[in-house]
Design a protein around this motif. Structure first.
Motif, short mmCIF file in Angstrom:
data_model
loop_
_atom_site.label_atom_id
_atom_site.label_comp_id
_atom_site.label_asym_id
_atom_site.label_seq_id
_atom_site.Cartn_x
_atom_site.Cartn_y
_atom_site.Cartn_z
N HIS A 111 0.85 -1.19 0.00
CA HIS A 111 0.00 0.00 0.00
C HIS A 111 0.89 1.24 0.00
N ASP A 112 0.32 2.39 -0.39
CA ASP A 112 1.07 3.65 -0.37
C ASP A 112 1.68 3.88 1.01
N GLY A 113 2.98 4.09 1.04
CA GLY A 113 3.64 4.42 2.31
C GLY A 113 3.88 3.24 3.23
N GLU A 114 3.50 2.03 2.80
CA GLU A 114 3.68 0.85 3.66
C GLU A 114 5.14 0.41 3.63
N SER A 115 5.77 0.26 4.79
CA SER A 115 7.18 -0.17 4.83
C SER A 115 7.25 -1.65 4.46
N GLU A 116 8.48 -2.12 4.17
CA GLU A 116 8.64 -3.56 3.87
C GLU A 116 8.15 -4.40 5.04
N GLU A 117 8.52 -3.97 6.24
CA GLU A 117 8.15 -4.73 7.43
C GLU A 117 6.63 -4.77 7.61
N ASP A 118 5.98 -3.62 7.40
CA ASP A 118 4.52 -3.58 7.55
C ASP A 118 3.83 -4.42 6.48
N PHE A 119 4.40 -4.39 5.28
CA PHE A 119 3.86 -5.20 4.19
C PHE A 119 3.96 -6.68 4.57
N ALA A 120 5.11 -7.07 5.12
CA ALA A 120 5.31 -8.47 5.54
C ALA A 120 4.31 -8.83 6.64
N THR A 121 4.08 -7.92 7.57
CA THR A 121 3.11 -8.17 8.65
C THR A 121 1.72 -8.40 8.06
N ARG A 122 1.37 -7.57 7.08
CA ARG A 122 0.04 -7.71 6.46
C ARG A 122 -0.07 -9.04 5.71
N LEU A 123 0.98 -9.42 4.96
CA LEU A 123 0.93 -10.69 4.22
C LEU A 123 0.78 -11.88 5.16
N ALA A 124 1.47 -11.80 6.31
CA ALA A 124 1.36 -12.90 7.29
C ALA A 124 -0.05 -12.94 7.87
N ALA A 125 -0.61 -11.76 8.13
CA ALA A 125 -1.98 -11.71 8.68
C ALA A 125 -2.97 -12.23 7.65
N GLU A 126 -2.74 -11.91 6.38
CA GLU A 126 -3.64 -12.40 5.32
C GLU A 126 -3.54 -13.92 5.17
N LEU A 127 -2.32 -14.44 5.30
CA LEU A 127 -2.15 -15.90 5.24
C LEU A 127 -2.89 -16.55 6.41
N ASP A 128 -2.73 -15.95 7.58
CA ASP A 128 -3.41 -16.47 8.77
C ASP A 128 -4.93 -16.48 8.54
N ALA A 129 -5.43 -15.37 8.01
CA ALA A 129 -6.89 -15.26 7.78
C ALA A 129 -7.35 -16.29 6.75
N MET A 130 -6.52 -16.52 5.74
CA MET A 130 -6.88 -17.51 4.71
C MET A 130 -6.98 -18.91 5.33
N ILE A 131 -6.02 -19.25 6.19
CA ILE A 131 -6.02 -20.58 6.82
C ILE A 131 -7.23 -20.71 7.74
N VAL A 132 -7.51 -19.65 8.49
CA VAL A 132 -8.65 -19.69 9.42
C VAL A 132 -9.95 -19.83 8.63
N LYS A 133 -10.07 -19.08 7.55
CA LYS A 133 -11.30 -19.13 6.74
C LYS A 133 -11.50 -20.53 6.13
N GLU A 134 -10.41 -21.11 5.62
CA GLU A 134 -10.52 -22.44 5.03
C GLU A 134 -10.76 -23.51 6.08
N GLY A 135 -10.27 -23.21 7.29
CA GLY A 135 -10.32 -24.19 8.38
C GLY A 135 -8.95 -24.83 8.54
N PRO A 136 -8.25 -24.55 9.66
CA PRO A 136 -6.90 -25.10 9.84
C PRO A 136 -6.87 -26.62 9.74
N ASP A 137 -7.99 -27.28 10.02
CA ASP A 137 -8.02 -28.74 9.91
C ASP A 137 -7.99 -29.21 8.46
N SER A 138 -8.15 -28.24 7.52
CA SER A 138 -8.18 -28.64 6.11
C SER A 138 -6.93 -28.20 5.36
N VAL A 139 -6.07 -27.41 6.00
CA VAL A 139 -4.89 -26.89 5.29
C VAL A 139 -3.66 -27.70 5.67
#
Ligand SMILES: Cc1ncc(COP(=O)(O)O)c(C=O)c1O
Length: 462
Positions: free
Chosen positions: A190-218
């Motif tokens: 995103h505009d103005g997002e540091s590399e570290e903040d971008f990495a934090t967001r990508l990790a949070a998005e991965l977490d959300a994807m796993i939770v949405k799919e169901g950790p028992d299925s990933v």
């Protein structure tokens, strides 16, 4: 268009070329490479080129290495073929597996050999499915990869790959294969997002994807330490540091696809060592034999091996394997390549040369046609854009990347253009400082000519 030579005509009438616009190719014909020496290859007219892509990210020791030739010839004379099926074996495979266990960056129990990166990643997925069946969790089967990842082209490997051309009209990806966000700061932060903040967001998005799919299925997450064919994408700072705990929290098996990054490309033996993460298993290919012969492998941890034991006991056989997996001649060549890597300190020397390579690469970022010049170790990507400020890409049909490749070839340099007009660079690890300068001088001239052409065609850049 000049008429095609006799050899070119025979090619057009007989071959289907991978990763080629087959319709356009009927007019252009092939670039026929006849021989190679060091970092140079020579076409059928005798014209030399610097092989700026080490073939396809693979000929780490360059061309014409007599020790590798001799290792192959000697093994071919002694035992040209033996397989590993049904408990049969041969000493090159045993020795190579021992060597790989010795140099592995994480604890490895066994090695399974195959012939290509695609087969290695296909095998990874089958073994993860086997593992979860052995552990009594039959629903934990989905695999997460990333947009723009490249993991190969077999049905499963292409499903892991996150590139449209590998899916479209092939009816892929298969169900159960998901793609998380691409870790490319230049394009997706995103505009103005540091590399570290971008990495934090990508990790949070991965977490959300796993939770949405169901950790028992990933079941698993697969990643290249630095993405190659997707356009040489170096993940943002702290990326793996943040992604790995997400995988661990949900008991998701982590696979490092080291098909490009393995064997010194980033200056360490394995890419995960440079990027500082500890995967459960590893896919290897390409530079394993410096591409003198096809050989690939999966480096398997102990818990997965235990699952193979349980399943083969239950079913009666471990029902997987390739005729040529661990081919004795390829294994003998790989052993020799690893011996040379170690004896000649090839990876250390690559690390020593990386600052020069990266400095020349980054300098191309100033060119009017270049949006971003990025890389790590001895790998680089040069993204061509129509507008530097807005980062606007050229329309795909203009084929600006492909045109730049032609201008580079005219200068005596082989590079590759991948989706999004990214020119990729991955020279043999043995490239000298003078050859590195020559490579970038030629690339700079090719970019200047591409810019002239872009202006003439009024594609942008007035
Ligand atoms: C990271 C990665 N994985 C897998 C593959 C597939 O390897 P192969 O073409 O040997 O099947 C490639 C090929 O470029 C690759 O770059």
């Amino acid at each position: 268009m000049p008429p095609l030579s006799n050899l070119a005509t025979r090619d057009v009438e007989t071959l289907v070329h991978p990763y080629t616009n087959l319709a356009r190719f009927r007019d252009t014909g092939p670039l026929v490479i006849e021989r190679g020496q060091g970092v140079y290859v020579y076409d059928s007219d005798g014209k030399p080129y610097i092989e700026g892509m080490a073939g396809l990210w693979c000929t780490a020791l360059g061309y014409g290495n007599e020790e590798l030739v001799e290792a192959a010839a000697a093994q071919m004379r002694r035992l040209s073929f033996a397989h590993l099926f049904s408990g049969r074996s041969h000493d090159p495979a045993i020795e190579l597996a021992e060597k790989l266990k010795e140099i592995a960056p994480v604890p490895i129990s066994k090695v399974f050999f195959c012939n290509s990166g695609s087969e290695a990643n296909d095998t990874q997925v089958k073994l993860v499915w086997y593992l979860n069946n052995a552990l009594g969790r039959p629903n934990k089967k989905k695999i997460i990869s990333r947009m723009k990842a490249y993991h190969g082209v077999t049905v499963v490997a292409a499903s892991l790959t996150g590139l449209p051309a590998n899916h479209r009209d092939f009816d892929l990806p298969l169900p159960g294969f998901l793609h998380a966000g691409c870790p490319h700061h230049y394009r997706f932060a995103h505009d103005g997002e540091s590399e570290e903040d971008f990495a934090t967001r990508l990790a949070a998005e991965l977490d959300a994807m796993i939770v949405k799919e169901g950790p028992d299925s990933v079941a698993a997450f697969i990643a290249e330490p630095v993405m190659g064919a997707g356009g040489v994408i170096v993940p943002p700072k702290t990326y793996f540091e943040k992604i790995m705990p997400v995988c661990a929290r949900h008991d998701v098996f982590m696979i490092s696809d080291e098909v490009i990054c393995g064997f010194g490309r980033l200056g360490t033996t394995f890419g995960c060592e440079t990027m500082k993460f500890a995967p459960h298993s590893i896919s290897i290919a390409k530079a394993l034999s410096s591409a003198y012969l096809p050989i690939a492998g999966v480096m398997i941890p102990e818990n997965m091996y235990q699952a193979l034991l349980t399943e083969s006991e239950k079913i009666g056989v471990f029902g997987h394997g390739f005729t040529y997996g661990g081919h004795p001649v390829a294994a003998a060549v790989a052993l020799k390549a690893i011996e040379i890597y170690s004896r000649e300190r090839i990876f250390e020397k690559a690390a020593e040369r990386a600052p020069q390579f990266q400095a020349r690469l980054k300098a191309l970022g100033e060119h009017p046609l270049v949006g971003e010049a990025r890389g790590l170790g001895l790998i680089g990507g040069v993204e061509l854009v129509a507008d530097k400020t807005s980062k606007r890409s050229f329309a795909a049909p203009h084929g600006v990347g492909a045109r730049a490749v032609q201008f580079a070839e005219a200068e005596g340099l082989i590079v590759r253009a991948v989706l999004g007009d990214v020119l990729t660079l991955c020279p043999p690890l043995v490239i000298s400082p003078a050859e590195t300068d020559e490579l970038f001088d030629r690339l700079k001239r090719a970019l200047d000519k591409t810019l002239d052409w872009v202006r003439r065609e009024r594609l942008a850049h007035s």
